[in-house]
Motif scaffolding. Structure first.
Motif, PDB file in Angstrom:
ATOM      1  N   THR A 275       0.833  -1.221  -0.099  1.00  0.00           N
ATOM      2  CA  THR A 275       0.063   0.155   0.100  1.00  0.00           C
ATOM      3  C   THR A 275       0.886   1.278   0.001  1.00  0.00           C
ATOM      4  O   THR A 275       0.340   2.255   0.465  1.00  0.00           O
ATOM      5  CB  THR A 275      -0.886  -0.006   1.379  1.00  0.00           C
ATOM      6  OG1 THR A 275      -0.193  -0.295   2.412  1.00  0.00           O
ATOM      7  CG2 THR A 275      -2.014  -0.860   1.113  1.00  0.00           C
ATOM      8  N   ASP A 279      -1.331   7.102   1.144  1.00  0.00           N
ATOM      9  CA  ASP A 279      -1.574   8.383   1.852  1.00  0.00           C
ATOM     10  C   ASP A 279      -1.382   9.742   1.285  1.00  0.00           C
ATOM     11  O   ASP A 279      -1.824  10.604   1.839  1.00  0.00           O
ATOM     12  CB  ASP A 279      -0.634   8.238   3.278  1.00  0.00           C
ATOM     13  CG  ASP A 279       0.914   8.511   2.930  1.00  0.00           C
ATOM     14  OD1 ASP A 279       1.339   8.085   1.499  1.00  0.00           O
ATOM     15  OD2 ASP A 279       1.693   9.231   3.429  1.00  0.00           O
ATOM     16  N   THR A 310      -4.655  11.580   1.853  1.00  0.00           N
ATOM     17  CA  THR A 310      -5.930  10.990   1.763  1.00  0.00           C
ATOM     18  C   THR A 310      -6.928  10.770   2.775  1.00  0.00           C
ATOM     19  O   THR A 310      -6.123  10.709   3.997  1.00  0.00           O
ATOM     20  CB  THR A 310      -5.850   9.648   1.141  1.00  0.00           C
ATOM     21  OG1 THR A 310      -4.770   9.053   1.811  1.00  0.00           O
ATOM     22  CG2 THR A 310      -5.342   9.728  -0.555  1.00  0.00           C
ATOM     23  N   CYS A 315      -9.547   6.447   1.882  1.00  0.00           N
ATOM     24  CA  CYS A 315      -8.519   5.408   1.970  1.00  0.00           C
ATOM     25  C   CYS A 315      -9.322   4.113   1.841  1.00  0.00           C
ATOM     26  O   CYS A 315      -8.899   2.809   1.572  1.00  0.00           O
ATOM     27  CB  CYS A 315      -7.886   5.431   3.594  1.00  0.00           C
ATOM     28  SG  CYS A 315      -6.451   6.617   3.325  1.00  0.00           S
ATOM     29  N   ASP A 358      -5.376   5.238   8.158  1.00  0.00           N
ATOM     30  CA  ASP A 358      -4.544   4.049   7.667  1.00  0.00           C
ATOM     31  C   ASP A 358      -5.466   2.798   8.277  1.00  0.00           C
ATOM     32  O   ASP A 358      -5.606   1.680   7.653  1.00  0.00           O
ATOM     33  CB  ASP A 358      -3.281   3.897   8.562  1.00  0.00           C
ATOM     34  CG  ASP A 358      -2.178   4.653   7.994  1.00  0.00           C
ATOM     35  OD1 ASP A 358      -2.302   5.349   6.614  1.00  0.00           O
ATOM     36  OD2 ASP A 358      -0.983   4.969   8.734  1.00  0.00           O
ATOM     37  N   LEU A 361      -8.075   2.298   5.621  1.00  0.00           N
ATOM     38  CA  LEU A 361      -7.657   1.417   4.439  1.00  0.00           C
ATOM     39  C   LEU A 361      -7.296  -0.162   4.870  1.00  0.00           C
ATOM     40  O   LEU A 361      -7.727  -0.884   3.997  1.00  0.00           O
ATOM     41  CB  LEU A 361      -6.042   1.864   4.096  1.00  0.00           C
ATOM     42  CG  LEU A 361      -5.177   1.314   3.081  1.00  0.00           C
ATOM     43  CD1 LEU A 361      -5.999   1.498   1.871  1.00  0.00           C
ATOM     44  CD2 LEU A 361      -4.060   1.983   2.988  1.00  0.00           C
TER      45      LEU A 361
END
Length: 406
Positions: A275, A279, A310, A315, A358, A361
């Protein structure tokens, strides 16, 4: 050994005849492909405009009667691409040279983009001093600005055209002694904010006997990698940096298109994905950021590059997109999550540190990922050596199991 000239001989015949003569004076054969639609060529080509049109599944008469310049250029580009591909595959093409304004630049570079990386491609164009991405795409086309319009021969155009012709001759006549090692090849994606991860992973993979090709995840980099995967150039993919999807979703300037993350899965190439830099969304100078994003969190990377963090909602959507792409893979696939942060800026004390984003995500990835995709979670940030080694070791394991390892 032959240089193929692709051009509109009805409007640029004099200039192409000059380029042909310069090349032939060096003892190199020339094959001229006419892609002019408006009228008769100023000299007889080796491949006629009618033949180029037929290669695109149409006729010259139909294009003329249609009266649609854009449609005609699209068709002749497709026809030229088919012609040069056939010439290359038959061994009758060593390089390609084009000359022109926006029209012939579009046609000739369409043909050039159909050829593999490494085949010499030179385009003399009035468009070469502006945005060349629509013409170059993700290929190795060399564009030379014509300075003046390509309309007749004069002291300026003769020099520019002869330089381009001689450069092409030099490329096709002097093949460098490049030693190609018989090692399995791994494609790796990198951004500035994932560089330590990629450097550590590369070191591990190359010590293990692999050759690595690193692609800068700037939109064209991602497209180039996807294209080379489809061409069978690489044997495995370490897609650490999937940031281009953030630009695709949110509207940044470095999007790679909706097919990003498709090629490895469709071709069954072993892949390990992460990933990296999801961000951030990329824009140009700070003043170029669209007004709709005012109030968001920004990081000015340099005077030409502005990064935007983001949001948790974005996310979450990115997580679903990446999971959906990986679920469709036909080959061995793993997703490695860096729970401590997805970039240099996404760690405690840095501008984009955002545990909530995070978590959105990672949660979305966990929710949508099929059991067929191996999920590996590492309790470090992406640039920690332990993370890099985990990702590289997993890819090495997949490639050896698939019989494409060292």
């Amino acid at each position: 050994m032959a240089v193929v000239l692709v051009g509109t001989l009805d409007t640029k015949g004099e200039e192409f005849a000059f380029a042909r003569d310069v090349i032939e004076a060096q003892g190199v054969d020339v094959h001229v492909v006419d892609v002019g639609v408006l009228g008769a060529p100023e000299f007889e080509p080796d491949t006629t405009a009618a033949e180029a049109a037929a290669a695109a599944g149409t006729t010259l008469d139909a294009l003329r009667e249609g009266g649609d310049r854009g449609e005609a250029m699209t068709a002749m580009g497709e026809g030229a691409a088919a012609v040069v591909t056939d010439l290359y595959e038959s061994g009758a093409l060593s390089g390609v040279l084009g000359l022109g304004g926006s029209g012939n630049t579009s046609i000739a570079t369409t043909a050039m983009r159909a050829l593999p990386v490494g085949v010499p491609k030179v385009m003399v164009s009035t468009m070469a001093s502006g945005d060349t991405e629509p013409y170059v795409g993700s290929t190795d086309i060399a564009m030379l600005y014509s300075v003046a319009d390509i309309e007749g021969l004069n002291q300026l155009s003769r020099r520019v055209i002869s330089n381009a012709a001689l450069a092409t001759v030099g490329m096709v006549s002097n093949e460098a002694d490049v030693t190609v090692e018989d090692r399995p090849t791994v494609a790796v994606t990198m951004f500035g904010v994932t560089t330590p991860c990629v450097q550590a992973a590369r070191e591990y993979l190359e010590d293990a006997g692999y050759e690595t090709i690193v692609f800068h995840a700037t939109g064209t980099g991602g497209r180039a990698m996807e294209g080379l995967i489809r061409q069978g150039v690489v044997d495995g993919v370490l897609d650490v940096t999937t940031t281009e999807w953030a630009d695709e979703l949110v509207g940044g300037v470095l999007a790679a298109g909706p097919e990003r993350l498709d090629a490895a899965g469709e071709t069954g190439v072993p892949q390990v994905v992460s990933t990296g830099a999801l961000d951030m969304v990329n824009f140009g100078p700070r003043e170029s950021v669209p007004e709709e994003f005012e109030g968001r969190r920004f990081h000015v990377h340099n005077p030409q590059v502005t990064l935007m963090r983001t949001t948790p909602a974005e996310c979450a959507e990115l997580g679903e997109i990446v999971a959906t792409k990986l679920n469709a893979a036909t080959g061995p696939t793993a997703l490695v999550l860096p729970l401590g942060g997805v970039s240099m800026l996404d760690v405690e004390g840095e501008d984009f540190y955002d545990p909530e984003a995070d978590a959105a995500l990672f949660d979305a990835l966990r929710e949508h990922l099929d059991p067929s995709v191996e999920l590996i979670e590492v309790d470090t940030d992406i640039n920690d050596e332990a993370f890099a080694r985990t990702a590289a070791e997993q890819l090495d394991e997949y490639m050896r199991a698939a019989g494409v390892g060292p």
